[in-house]
Design a protein around this motif. Structure first.
Motif, PDB file in Angstrom:
ATOM      1  N   THR A 139       0.813  -1.213   0.000  1.00 20.25           N
ATOM      2  CA  THR A 139       0.000   0.000   0.000  1.00 20.25           C
ATOM      3  C   THR A 139       0.845   1.260   0.000  1.00 20.25           C
ATOM      4  O   THR A 139       2.009   1.249   0.380  1.00 20.25           O
ATOM      5  N   ARG A 140       0.203   2.339  -0.457  1.00 24.55           N
ATOM      6  CA  ARG A 140       0.758   3.683  -0.355  1.00 24.55           C
ATOM      7  C   ARG A 140      -0.338   4.566   0.212  1.00 24.55           C
ATOM      8  O   ARG A 140      -1.488   4.500  -0.227  1.00 24.55           O
ATOM      9  N   ALA A 141      -0.002   5.392   1.180  1.00 18.85           N
ATOM     10  CA  ALA A 141      -0.951   6.340   1.760  1.00 18.85           C
ATOM     11  C   ALA A 141      -0.437   7.749   1.500  1.00 18.85           C
ATOM     12  O   ALA A 141       0.701   8.070   1.845  1.00 18.85           O
ATOM     13  N   THR A 142      -1.263   8.550   0.884  1.00 14.41           N
ATOM     14  CA  THR A 142      -0.899   9.924   0.563  1.00 14.41           C
ATOM     15  C   THR A 142      -1.825  10.872   1.320  1.00 14.41           C
ATOM     16  O   THR A 142      -3.046  10.790   1.147  1.00 14.41           O
ATOM     17  N   PRO A 143      -1.274  11.749   2.168  1.00 14.53           N
ATOM     18  CA  PRO A 143      -2.127  12.735   2.836  1.00 14.53           C
ATOM     19  C   PRO A 143      -2.738  13.671   1.795  1.00 14.53           C
ATOM     20  O   PRO A 143      -2.056  14.104   0.858  1.00 14.53           O
ATOM     21  N   LEU A 144      -4.016  13.963   1.950  1.00 13.12           N
ATOM     22  CA  LEU A 144      -4.708  14.880   1.044  1.00 13.12           C
ATOM     23  C   LEU A 144      -5.009  16.174   1.783  1.00 13.12           C
ATOM     24  O   LEU A 144      -5.437  16.156   2.934  1.00 13.12           O
ATOM     25  N   LEU A 145      -4.777  17.294   1.113  1.00 14.83           N
ATOM     26  CA  LEU A 145      -4.997  18.607   1.712  1.00 14.83           C
ATOM     27  C   LEU A 145      -6.067  19.358   0.935  1.00 14.83           C
ATOM     28  O   LEU A 145      -6.133  19.269  -0.298  1.00 14.83           O
ATOM     29  N   THR A 146      -6.873  20.126   1.650  1.00 13.33           N
ATOM     30  CA  THR A 146      -7.910  20.931   1.006  1.00 13.33           C
ATOM     31  C   THR A 146      -7.282  22.174   0.373  1.00 13.33           C
ATOM     32  O   THR A 146      -6.136  22.541   0.675  1.00 13.33           O
ATOM     33  N   VAL A 147      -8.049  22.829  -0.451  1.00  9.39           N
ATOM     34  CA  VAL A 147      -7.611  24.096  -1.041  1.00  9.39           C
ATOM     35  C   VAL A 147      -7.308  25.097   0.069  1.00  9.39           C
ATOM     36  O   VAL A 147      -6.308  25.816   0.030  1.00  9.39           O
ATOM     37  N   GLU A 148      -8.165  25.120   1.085  1.00 11.02           N
ATOM     38  CA  GLU A 148      -7.975  26.053   2.189  1.00 11.02           C
ATOM     39  C   GLU A 148      -6.688  25.755   2.965  1.00 11.02           C
ATOM     40  O   GLU A 148      -5.989  26.683   3.403  1.00 11.02           O
ATOM     41  N   GLU A 149      -6.366  24.495   3.142  1.00  8.11           N
ATOM     42  CA  GLU A 149      -5.129  24.146   3.838  1.00  8.11           C
ATOM     43  C   GLU A 149      -3.901  24.587   3.048  1.00  8.11           C
ATOM     44  O   GLU A 149      -2.926  25.081   3.621  1.00  8.11           O
ATOM     45  N   ILE A 150      -3.942  24.439   1.738  1.00 11.65           N
ATOM     46  CA  ILE A 150      -2.816  24.902   0.911  1.00 11.65           C
ATOM     47  C   ILE A 150      -2.749  26.423   0.925  1.00 11.65           C
ATOM     48  O   ILE A 150      -1.658  27.006   0.983  1.00 11.65           O
ATOM     49  N   ASP A 151      -3.906  27.100   0.898  1.00 11.36           N
ATOM     50  CA  ASP A 151      -3.896  28.558   1.024  1.00 11.36           C
ATOM     51  C   ASP A 151      -3.215  28.978   2.321  1.00 11.36           C
ATOM     52  O   ASP A 151      -2.406  29.911   2.334  1.00 11.36           O
ATOM     53  N   GLU A 152      -3.531  28.288   3.428  1.00  5.08           N
ATOM     54  CA  GLU A 152      -2.891  28.585   4.708  1.00  5.08           C
ATOM     55  C   GLU A 152      -1.383  28.345   4.625  1.00  5.08           C
ATOM     56  O   GLU A 152      -0.590  29.137   5.135  1.00  5.08           O
ATOM     57  N   ALA A 153      -0.981  27.279   3.986  1.00  7.48           N
ATOM     58  CA  ALA A 153       0.445  26.969   3.844  1.00  7.48           C
ATOM     59  C   ALA A 153       1.175  28.062   3.064  1.00  7.48           C
ATOM     60  O   ALA A 153       2.318  28.405   3.380  1.00  7.48           O
ATOM     61  N   THR A 154       0.514  28.623   2.053  1.00  5.07           N
ATOM     62  CA  THR A 154       1.164  29.669   1.255  1.00  5.07           C
ATOM     63  C   THR A 154       1.352  30.959   2.045  1.00  5.07           C
ATOM     64  O   THR A 154       2.200  31.780   1.700  1.00  5.07           O
ATOM     65  N   ARG A 155       0.580  31.129   3.112  1.00  4.13           N
ATOM     66  CA  ARG A 155       0.715  32.333   3.945  1.00  4.13           C
ATOM     67  C   ARG A 155       1.818  32.188   4.987  1.00  4.13           C
ATOM     68  O   ARG A 155       2.204  33.170   5.616  1.00  4.13           O
ATOM     69  N   ARG A 156       2.325  31.014   5.176  1.00  4.16           N
ATOM     70  CA  ARG A 156       3.396  30.795   6.152  1.00  4.16           C
ATOM     71  C   ARG A 156       4.735  30.929   5.429  1.00  4.16           C
ATOM     72  O   ARG A 156       5.014  30.213   4.474  1.00  4.16           O
ATOM     73  N   GLN A 157       5.556  31.844   5.913  1.00  4.53           N
ATOM     74  CA  GLN A 157       6.842  32.099   5.277  1.00  4.53           C
ATOM     75  C   GLN A 157       7.882  31.100   5.774  1.00  4.53           C
ATOM     76  O   GLN A 157       8.018  30.881   6.974  1.00  4.53           O
ATOM     77  N   VAL A 158       8.607  30.526   4.851  1.00  5.99           N
ATOM     78  CA  VAL A 158       9.652  29.564   5.177  1.00  5.99           C
ATOM     79  C   VAL A 158      10.940  30.030   4.512  1.00  5.99           C
ATOM     80  O   VAL A 158      10.947  30.378   3.333  1.00  5.99           O
ATOM     81  N   THR A 159      12.021  30.045   5.282  1.00 10.92           N
ATOM     82  CA  THR A 159      13.329  30.369   4.734  1.00 10.92           C
ATOM     83  C   THR A 159      14.044  29.048   4.475  1.00 10.92           C
ATOM     84  O   THR A 159      14.222  28.249   5.388  1.00 10.92           O
ATOM     85  N   PHE A 160      14.424  28.848   3.237  1.00 14.31           N
ATOM     86  CA  PHE A 160      15.078  27.592   2.849  1.00 14.31           C
ATOM     87  C   PHE A 160      16.259  27.905   1.949  1.00 14.31           C
ATOM     88  O   PHE A 160      16.128  28.687   1.002  1.00 14.31           O
ATOM     89  N   ARG A 161      17.398  27.309   2.255  1.00 11.91           N
ATOM     90  CA  ARG A 161      18.579  27.439   1.411  1.00 11.91           C
ATOM     91  C   ARG A 161      18.735  26.118   0.670  1.00 11.91           C
ATOM     92  O   ARG A 161      18.937  25.069   1.270  1.00 11.91           O
ATOM     93  N   PRO A 162      18.631  26.141  -0.672  1.00 14.31           N
ATOM     94  CA  PRO A 162      18.812  24.908  -1.425  1.00 14.31           C
ATOM     95  C   PRO A 162      20.249  24.394  -1.331  1.00 14.31           C
ATOM     96  O   PRO A 162      21.173  25.183  -1.077  1.00 14.31           O
ATOM     97  N   PRO A 163      20.452  23.119  -1.526  1.00 19.12           N
ATOM     98  CA  PRO A 163      21.812  22.558  -1.470  1.00 19.12           C
ATOM     99  C   PRO A 163      22.739  23.294  -2.444  1.00 19.12           C
ATOM    100  O   PRO A 163      22.350  23.589  -3.576  1.00 19.12           O
ATOM    101  N   GLY A 164      23.916  23.621  -1.993  1.00 15.66           N
ATOM    102  CA  GLY A 164      24.911  24.259  -2.845  1.00 15.66           C
ATOM    103  C   GLY A 164      24.749  25.753  -3.000  1.00 15.66           C
ATOM    104  O   GLY A 164      25.539  26.405  -3.666  1.00 15.66           O
ATOM    105  N   ALA A 165      23.711  26.329  -2.421  1.00 17.64           N
ATOM    106  CA  ALA A 165      23.485  27.764  -2.591  1.00 17.64           C
ATOM    107  C   ALA A 165      24.160  28.569  -1.496  1.00 17.64           C
ATOM    108  O   ALA A 165      24.367  28.181  -0.421  1.00 17.64           O
TER     109      ALA A 165
END
Length: 106
Positions: free
Chosen positions: A80-106
């Motif tokens: 089996t494979r289980a994939t969490p499903l997110l609502t449109v509203e949950e993704i909208d909330e995620a887009t409002r949260r700022q994340v600082t990320f440095r990609p590898p090698g940058a």
């Protein structure tokens, strides 16, 4: 309640069980185990190809999903494979949260 997409493939042993029990019997078994952990089966479909069935299941928390996943996989009858499903509203909330990320090698 968190929602999960389940994709499953029967092993030869699991397929023999499906042939003996039928799809209705397997759906009842899935509903029983999911309800036992406080969840509900929103949809369950049998398929052919890479996956033998797909389901959308609601669980009270990810730990309940993990418990079912471990039990099912330990049976050896399914992969089996289980994939969490997110609502449109949950993704909208995620887009409002700022994340600082440095990609590898940058």
């Amino acid at each position: 309640m968190p929602k999960f997409l389940i994709q499953a493939t029967y092993t030869p042993e699991g397929t023999r069980g499906l042939l003996d029990e039928g799809a209705s019997g397997r759906r009842a078994a899935v509903e029983h185990v999911v309800a036992g952990l406080g969840g509900t089966v929103e949809a369950l479909y049998f398929a052919f190809g890479e996956d033998d069935f797909v389901a959308i299941i609601d669980f009270p928390d990810p730990v309940a999903m993990a418990a079912v996943s471990l039990g099912v996989k330990a049976s050896g009858a399914l992969r089996t494979r289980a994939t969490p499903l997110l609502t449109v509203e949950e993704i909208d909330e995620a887009t409002r949260r700022q994340v600082t990320f440095r990609p590898p090698g940058a």
